[in-house]
Design a protein around this motif. Structure first.
Motif, PDB file in Angstrom:
ATOM      1  N   TYR A 112      -0.490  13.607   4.054  1.00 32.56           N
ATOM      2  CA  TYR A 112       0.601  13.519   3.482  1.00 32.56           C
ATOM      3  C   TYR A 112       0.739  13.966   1.875  1.00 32.56           C
ATOM      4  CZ  TYR A 112       2.972  10.453   7.097  1.00 32.56           C
ATOM      5  OH  TYR A 112       3.437  10.126   8.401  1.00 32.56           O
ATOM      6  N   GLU A 113      -0.499  13.843   1.292  1.00 35.87           N
ATOM      7  CA  GLU A 113      -0.684  14.019   0.031  1.00 35.87           C
ATOM      8  C   GLU A 113      -0.607  15.737  -0.148  1.00 35.87           C
ATOM      9  OE1 GLU A 113      -3.638  13.551  -3.882  1.00 35.87           O
ATOM     10  OE2 GLU A 113      -4.401  12.971  -2.116  1.00 35.87           O
ATOM     11  N   GLY A 114      -1.187  16.215   1.013  1.00 37.27           N
ATOM     12  CA  GLY A 114      -1.130  17.667   0.858  1.00 37.27           C
ATOM     13  C   GLY A 114       0.402  18.354   0.947  1.00 37.27           C
ATOM     14  N   GLU A 115       1.060  17.633   1.820  1.00 40.88           N
ATOM     15  CA  GLU A 115       2.402  17.817   2.057  1.00 40.88           C
ATOM     16  C   GLU A 115       3.173  17.927   0.677  1.00 40.88           C
ATOM     17  OE1 GLU A 115       4.509  16.066   5.510  1.00 40.88           O
ATOM     18  OE2 GLU A 115       2.571  16.690   6.683  1.00 40.88           O
ATOM     19  N   VAL A 116       3.096  16.548  -0.110  1.00 40.24           N
ATOM     20  CA  VAL A 116       3.685  16.339  -1.468  1.00 40.24           C
ATOM     21  C   VAL A 116       3.072  17.665  -2.558  1.00 40.24           C
ATOM     22  CG1 VAL A 116       3.611  14.841  -3.362  1.00 40.24           C
ATOM     23  CG2 VAL A 116       3.752  13.756  -1.150  1.00 40.24           C
ATOM     24  N   SER A 143       9.642  14.132  -8.349  1.00 41.84           N
ATOM     25  CA  SER A 143      10.717  14.914  -7.795  1.00 41.84           C
ATOM     26  C   SER A 143      10.003  15.368  -6.090  1.00 41.84           C
ATOM     27  CB  SER A 143      10.948  16.286  -8.583  1.00 41.84           C
ATOM     28  OG  SER A 143      11.754  17.113  -7.535  1.00 41.84           O
ATOM     29  N   ALA A 144       8.637  15.886  -6.355  1.00 40.84           N
ATOM     30  CA  ALA A 144       8.008  16.062  -5.131  1.00 40.84           C
ATOM     31  C   ALA A 144       7.903  14.820  -4.185  1.00 40.84           C
ATOM     32  CB  ALA A 144       6.753  16.933  -5.455  1.00 40.84           C
ATOM     33  N   THR A 145       7.675  13.852  -4.481  1.00 39.58           N
ATOM     34  CA  THR A 145       7.253  12.639  -4.070  1.00 39.58           C
ATOM     35  C   THR A 145       8.853  12.247  -3.290  1.00 39.58           C
ATOM     36  OG1 THR A 145       5.812  12.030  -5.556  1.00 39.58           O
ATOM     37  CG2 THR A 145       6.539  10.269  -4.057  1.00 39.58           C
ATOM     38  N   ASN A 146       9.699  12.194  -3.932  1.00 37.56           N
ATOM     39  CA  ASN A 146      10.987  11.902  -3.433  1.00 37.56           C
ATOM     40  C   ASN A 146      11.582  12.888  -2.424  1.00 37.56           C
ATOM     41  OD1 ASN A 146      11.454   9.685  -5.257  1.00 37.56           O
ATOM     42  ND2 ASN A 146      12.760  10.822  -6.559  1.00 37.56           N
ATOM     43  N   THR A 147      11.420  14.141  -2.552  1.00 37.36           N
ATOM     44  CA  THR A 147      11.489  15.195  -1.587  1.00 37.36           C
ATOM     45  C   THR A 147      10.914  14.789  -0.316  1.00 37.36           C
ATOM     46  OG1 THR A 147      12.195  16.854  -3.147  1.00 37.36           O
ATOM     47  CG2 THR A 147      11.560  17.515  -1.239  1.00 37.36           C
ATOM     48  N   PHE A 148       9.555  14.638  -0.586  1.00 44.54           N
ATOM     49  CA  PHE A 148       8.464  14.231   0.605  1.00 44.54           C
ATOM     50  C   PHE A 148       9.341  13.034   1.343  1.00 44.54           C
ATOM     51  CE2 PHE A 148       5.377  11.639   2.616  1.00 44.54           C
ATOM     52  CZ  PHE A 148       4.803  12.549   3.430  1.00 44.54           C
ATOM     53  N   THR A 149       9.448  11.968   0.793  1.00 37.43           N
ATOM     54  CA  THR A 149      10.267  10.878   1.438  1.00 37.43           C
ATOM     55  C   THR A 149      11.482  11.053   2.122  1.00 37.43           C
ATOM     56  OG1 THR A 149       9.242   9.411  -0.317  1.00 37.43           O
ATOM     57  CG2 THR A 149      10.987   8.460   0.758  1.00 37.43           C
ATOM     58  N   ILE A 165       0.854  -1.135   0.063  1.00 37.04           N
ATOM     59  CA  ILE A 165      -0.111   0.116   0.018  1.00 37.04           C
ATOM     60  C   ILE A 165       0.735   1.342  -0.130  1.00 37.04           C
ATOM     61  CG2 ILE A 165      -1.711   1.339   1.363  1.00 37.04           C
ATOM     62  CD1 ILE A 165      -3.324  -1.413   1.721  1.00 37.04           C
ATOM     63  N   PRO A 166       2.066   1.377   0.756  1.00 44.44           N
ATOM     64  CA  PRO A 166       2.743   2.551   0.780  1.00 44.44           C
ATOM     65  C   PRO A 166       3.300   2.827  -0.815  1.00 44.44           C
ATOM     66  CG  PRO A 166       3.172   1.505   2.818  1.00 44.44           C
ATOM     67  CD  PRO A 166       2.200   0.558   1.945  1.00 44.44           C
ATOM     68  N   PHE A 167       3.524   1.749  -1.444  1.00 44.25           N
ATOM     69  CA  PHE A 167       4.397   1.816  -2.566  1.00 44.25           C
ATOM     70  C   PHE A 167       3.379   2.294  -3.816  1.00 44.25           C
ATOM     71  CE2 PHE A 167       4.916  -0.168  -6.859  1.00 44.25           C
ATOM     72  CZ  PHE A 167       6.258   0.534  -7.095  1.00 44.25           C
ATOM     73  N   LYS A 168       2.056   1.771  -3.661  1.00 39.58           N
ATOM     74  CA  LYS A 168       0.990   2.228  -4.402  1.00 39.58           C
ATOM     75  C   LYS A 168       0.588   3.645  -4.132  1.00 39.58           C
ATOM     76  CE  LYS A 168      -0.956  -2.533  -5.034  1.00 39.58           C
ATOM     77  NZ  LYS A 168      -0.872  -2.569  -6.388  1.00 39.58           N
ATOM     78  N   LEU A 169       0.753   4.145  -2.984  1.00 41.88           N
ATOM     79  CA  LEU A 169       0.446   5.377  -2.670  1.00 41.88           C
ATOM     80  C   LEU A 169       1.465   6.239  -3.442  1.00 41.88           C
ATOM     81  CD1 LEU A 169      -0.650   5.440   0.936  1.00 41.88           C
ATOM     82  CD2 LEU A 169      -1.900   5.989  -0.943  1.00 41.88           C
ATOM     83  N   ASN A 170       2.726   5.914  -3.222  1.00 41.39           N
ATOM     84  CA  ASN A 170       3.995   6.437  -3.765  1.00 41.39           C
ATOM     85  C   ASN A 170       3.734   6.671  -5.349  1.00 41.39           C
ATOM     86  OD1 ASN A 170       6.896   6.738  -4.875  1.00 41.39           O
ATOM     87  ND2 ASN A 170       7.405   6.797  -2.803  1.00 41.39           N
ATOM     88  N   VAL A 171       3.421   5.509  -5.854  1.00 42.74           N
ATOM     89  CA  VAL A 171       3.149   5.792  -7.484  1.00 42.74           C
ATOM     90  C   VAL A 171       1.988   6.761  -7.881  1.00 42.74           C
ATOM     91  CG1 VAL A 171       2.569   4.253  -9.408  1.00 42.74           C
ATOM     92  CG2 VAL A 171       4.121   3.362  -7.773  1.00 42.74           C
ATOM     93  N   GLY A 178       6.331  24.186  -5.164  1.00 44.87           N
ATOM     94  CA  GLY A 178       7.584  24.941  -4.955  1.00 44.87           C
ATOM     95  C   GLY A 178       8.694  24.172  -5.814  1.00 44.87           C
ATOM     96  N   ALA A 179       8.484  23.094  -6.426  1.00 48.86           N
ATOM     97  CA  ALA A 179       9.578  22.339  -7.239  1.00 48.86           C
ATOM     98  C   ALA A 179       9.712  23.054  -8.578  1.00 48.86           C
ATOM     99  CB  ALA A 179       9.164  21.087  -7.435  1.00 48.86           C
ATOM    100  N   LYS A 180      10.730  23.019  -9.095  1.00 43.33           N
ATOM    101  CA  LYS A 180      11.342  23.903 -10.353  1.00 43.33           C
ATOM    102  C   LYS A 180      11.105  22.822 -11.590  1.00 43.33           C
ATOM    103  CE  LYS A 180      14.315  27.371  -8.874  1.00 43.33           C
ATOM    104  NZ  LYS A 180      15.361  27.500  -7.823  1.00 43.33           N
ATOM    105  N   LYS A 181      10.465  23.295 -12.544  1.00 43.53           N
ATOM    106  CA  LYS A 181      10.315  22.386 -13.570  1.00 43.53           C
ATOM    107  C   LYS A 181      11.553  22.136 -14.442  1.00 43.53           C
ATOM    108  CE  LYS A 181       5.851  22.062 -13.003  1.00 43.53           C
ATOM    109  NZ  LYS A 181       5.348  21.007 -11.912  1.00 43.53           N
ATOM    110  N   VAL A 182      11.702  20.980 -14.797  1.00 45.76           N
ATOM    111  CA  VAL A 182      12.994  20.585 -15.596  1.00 45.76           C
ATOM    112  C   VAL A 182      12.654  20.805 -17.015  1.00 45.76           C
ATOM    113  CG1 VAL A 182      14.584  18.755 -16.202  1.00 45.76           C
ATOM    114  CG2 VAL A 182      13.904  18.891 -13.768  1.00 45.76           C
ATOM    115  N   ALA A 183      13.473  21.528 -17.780  1.00 47.76           N
ATOM    116  CA  ALA A 183      13.193  21.850 -19.044  1.00 47.76           C
ATOM    117  C   ALA A 183      13.481  20.548 -19.890  1.00 47.76           C
ATOM    118  CB  ALA A 183      14.022  22.894 -19.421  1.00 47.76           C
TER     119      ALA A 183
END
Length: 113
Positions: free
Chosen positions: A98-102, A64-70, A49-55, A108-113
């Motif tokens: 947690y979803e709100g935090e992500v 990027s946002a999910t990894n930063t949260f982790t 279940i945590p993996f499925k939420l991560n996906v 605030g994440a910068k988009k990669v060109a």
């Protein structure tokens, strides 16, 4: 004699659909009902279940946002599993938090060109 089939794949398919629909309380309700009926599956039912939420979060907000949260919340997967066992409302509240935090990190994440 036929080999017994695992009952987990249908549950995990249902959980995938519920997470996709952001029905987090129903995820925990499905898990709780399944484990009540099949107590020996507790670990195998909760582990993905945590993996499925991560996906789902990575798909919605970006990896990027999910990894930063982790990185900021290294015990989040264990916390999710503990909330799952605590009950549907606890699980739904924690996942929403947690979803709100992500989502905030993603803003605030910068988009990669």
């Amino acid at each position: 004699m036929t080999a017994p089939h695992s009952l987990l794949p249908p549950l995990l398919t249902q959980i995938d659909a519920l997470i996709g629909a952001e029905k987090y309380q129903e995820v925990a309700e499905a898990y709780t009902a399944f484990v009540k009926e099949h107590p020996t599956t507790n670990y195998l039912a909760s582990e993905p279940i945590p993996f499925k939420l991560n996906v789902a979060f990575s798909t919605k907000y970006g990896s990027s946002a999910t990894n930063t949260f982790t990185l900021r919340n290294t015990t989040w997967a264990s916390d999710v599993k503990a909330a799952l066992k605590a009950g549907p409302s606890e699980f739904a509240a924690l996942v929403a938090k947690y979803e709100g935090e992500v989502a905030e990190i993603a803003k605030g994440a910068k988009k990669v060109a």
